[in-house]
Design an enzyme around this catalytic site. Structure first.
Site, mmCIF file in Angstrom:
data_model
loop_
_atom_site.group_PDB
_atom_site.id
_atom_site.type_symbol
_atom_site.label_atom_id
_atom_site.label_comp_id
_atom_site.label_asym_id
_atom_site.label_seq_id
_atom_site.Cartn_x
_atom_site.Cartn_y
_atom_site.Cartn_z
ATOM 1 N N ASP A 167 6.705 -5.254 -10.581
ATOM 2 C CA ASP A 167 8.034 -5.866 -10.448
ATOM 3 C C ASP A 167 7.947 -7.381 -10.639
ATOM 4 O O ASP A 167 8.802 -7.993 -11.283
ATOM 5 C CB ASP A 167 8.615 -5.565 -9.061
ATOM 6 C CG ASP A 167 8.600 -4.094 -8.728
ATOM 7 O OD1 ASP A 167 9.524 -3.385 -9.146
ATOM 8 O OD2 ASP A 167 7.637 -3.652 -8.066
ATOM 9 N N THR B 279 -6.015 11.350 -14.555
ATOM 10 C CA THR B 279 -6.056 10.742 -15.896
ATOM 11 C C THR B 279 -4.787 11.043 -16.695
ATOM 12 O O THR B 279 -4.835 11.339 -17.874
ATOM 13 C CB THR B 279 -7.304 11.199 -16.677
ATOM 14 O OG1 THR B 279 -7.323 12.636 -16.750
ATOM 15 C CG2 THR B 279 -8.563 10.713 -16.007
ATOM 16 N N GLY B 280 -3.651 10.973 -15.992
ATOM 17 C CA GLY B 280 -2.373 11.024 -16.685
ATOM 18 C C GLY B 280 -2.109 9.699 -17.374
ATOM 19 O O GLY B 280 -3.031 8.909 -17.625
ATOM 20 N N HIS C 180 8.375 -1.077 -3.598
ATOM 21 C CA HIS C 180 8.340 -0.860 -5.044
ATOM 22 C C HIS C 180 9.323 0.274 -5.323
ATOM 23 O O HIS C 180 8.965 1.439 -5.404
ATOM 24 C CB HIS C 180 6.928 -0.476 -5.502
ATOM 25 C CG HIS C 180 6.845 -0.163 -6.972
ATOM 26 N ND1 HIS C 180 7.322 -1.008 -7.947
ATOM 27 C CD2 HIS C 180 6.352 0.926 -7.622
ATOM 28 C CE1 HIS C 180 7.115 -0.467 -9.136
ATOM 29 N NE2 HIS C 180 6.542 0.712 -8.963
ATOM 30 N N GLY D 132 -3.367 6.610 -15.174
ATOM 31 C CA GLY D 132 -4.817 6.587 -14.970
ATOM 32 C C GLY D 132 -5.590 6.247 -16.223
ATOM 33 O O GLY D 132 -6.505 5.411 -16.198
ATOM 34 N N ARG E 204 11.532 6.808 -6.593
ATOM 35 C CA ARG E 204 10.123 6.940 -6.233
ATOM 36 C C ARG E 204 9.955 7.636 -4.884
ATOM 37 O O ARG E 204 9.011 8.398 -4.690
ATOM 38 C CB ARG E 204 9.472 5.549 -6.220
ATOM 39 C CG ARG E 204 9.469 4.873 -7.590
ATOM 40 C CD ARG E 204 9.006 3.426 -7.492
ATOM 41 N NE ARG E 204 8.996 2.747 -8.790
ATOM 42 C CZ ARG E 204 10.025 2.073 -9.272
ATOM 43 N NH1 ARG E 204 11.155 1.997 -8.569
ATOM 44 N NH2 ARG E 204 9.946 1.473 -10.443
ATOM 45 N N ARG F 174 7.517 -8.193 -14.259
ATOM 46 C CA ARG F 174 8.802 -8.056 -14.955
ATOM 47 C C ARG F 174 9.699 -9.260 -14.685
ATOM 48 O O ARG F 174 10.366 -9.772 -15.592
ATOM 49 C CB ARG F 174 9.493 -6.764 -14.511
ATOM 50 C CG ARG F 174 8.809 -5.498 -15.027
ATOM 51 C CD ARG F 174 9.306 -4.245 -14.317
ATOM 52 N NE ARG F 174 8.753 -3.025 -14.934
ATOM 53 C CZ ARG F 174 8.714 -1.840 -14.342
ATOM 54 N NH1 ARG F 174 9.163 -1.700 -13.102
ATOM 55 N NH2 ARG F 174 8.192 -0.802 -14.976
ATOM 56 N N ASP G 174 4.050 2.479 -1.649
ATOM 57 C CA ASP G 174 3.952 1.874 -0.321
ATOM 58 C C ASP G 174 3.648 2.929 0.736
ATOM 59 O O ASP G 174 2.757 2.752 1.580
ATOM 60 C CB ASP G 174 5.259 1.150 0.031
ATOM 61 C CG ASP G 174 5.631 0.090 -0.992
ATOM 62 O OD1 ASP G 174 4.916 -0.926 -1.071
ATOM 63 O OD2 ASP G 174 6.617 0.290 -1.720
#
Length: 319
Positions: free
Chosen positions: A152, A14-15, A179, A18, A92, A155, A127
């Site tokens: 993406d 739940t950051g 991604h 989330g 990432r 965007r 991924d």
């Protein structure tokens, strides 16, 4: 154990992502029951309480609880948002080592509950972690879906909509591949209100410059946002909510998610962002999108990069 009534979604972590996903799901009324799980139990109880205070004004009266992994048993979707966040200056893919350990524990606990639904993965590198979840869970590949390039693509459609003064929904264009930094804009098949984008660009003296600028803006958007506010959360939350709606309401809609390729688009055995048909059974069919020679070369490079990181998952499995 009391059995659920209606659609049930469990959110692990739940950051920023989330809880934004939980908020989007509550506002849009896509499920009947929502369970939040987090290591910080005090925080998750407070988040649940805060969300409940908005139920009066929500589309439907969603049941929201702070739960445990046992609650995954009868869930339709378990969305994993837990893991180390991307920090300024990190790609990432830099997150893989720490988040593999986190995911091995989470997926094991979810499966131990008797879960037999669909995993939706949001944590980066999405991924590779989707591939890891597929490996760790033993579920069919259709039932492990990563958020892929859905953000993406959003965007890209926003940028093209602004450039041609139309709503993003009138733009039919996709970002595909990782991604991450090797993401590809599929320009050759893009269109706006049915008009091929390439034809529209020919009528603009800044056409090539516009394409380069938009691709750069889309690829670097996360870095810019993270540098300024610490995390991206709202856009990806809306994307996760869209995928969830397609699953829970059996919509057969095409979305750019991360799914396992088994020969489609010339690739085998890699989780990567591509257009796929999403319904109640999961990611049921990849749209074998036509690419021009340059796009095909870029896509193959992106797939090769992701496969090299997937080897970390295979090694982890062997430990």
């Amino acid at each position: 154990m009391t059995r659920k009534v209606g659609n049930k979604v469990v959110i692990i972590g739940t950051g920023a992502v989330g809880i934004s996903y939980a908020f989007a799901m509550l506002n849009q009324g896509h499920c009947d029951e929502m369970v939040l799980i987090d290591l910080n139990e005090n925080r998750v109880r407070a988040e649940v309480r805060d969300l409940k205070h908005g139920i009066l004004y929500a589309a439907t009266p969603v049941k929201i609880i702070a739960g445990t992994y046992d609650d995954c048993e009868d869930a339709d979707i378990v969305c994993i948002c837990a893991g180390a966040p991307q920090r300024p200056g990190e790609t990432r893919l830099d997150l893989i080592d720490n988040n593999l350990k986190v995911f091995h524990g989470i997926v094991g606990k979810v499966m131990a509950s008797g879960f037999d639904g669909i995993f939706l993965i949001a944590t980066n590198p999405v991924d590779v972690l989707s591939y890891a979840t597929w490996k760790f869970s033993g579920l069919p590949k259709e039932r492990v879906i990563g958020s892929g390039t859905i953000l993406d693509t959003a965007r890209l459609c926003n940028c093209l909509g602004q450039a041609f003064d139309v709503a993003p929904v009138s733009v039919d264009a996709h970002m595909i591949g990782e991604h991450g930094d090797s993401v590809i804009a599929a320009w050759s098949s893009a269109s706006i209100a049915g008009m091929p984008l390439q034809k529209l660009l020919e009528n603009r003296p800044d056409g090539q410059e516009l394409m380069q600028r938009i691709h750069r803006d889309v690829r670097n958007a996360a870095y810019d946002i993270i540098e300024a506010k610490g995390a991206t959360c709202y856009g990806i939350a809306m994307g996760l909510s869209r995928i969830s709606r397609a699953i829970l309401h059996n919509q057969n809609v095409v979305l750019t998610v991360s799914t396992l390729l088994q020969g489609e688009m010339g690739q085998e055995g890699v989780y990567i962002g591509v257009p796929a048909v999403i319904n109640r059974l999961g990611s049921v069919r990849v749209i074998d999108k036509p690419l021009d020679a340059k796009e095909s070369e870029q896509f193959n490079r992106s797939a090769t990069l992701l496969k090299s990181y997937q080897e970390k998952v295979d090694h982890f499995q062997a430990i």
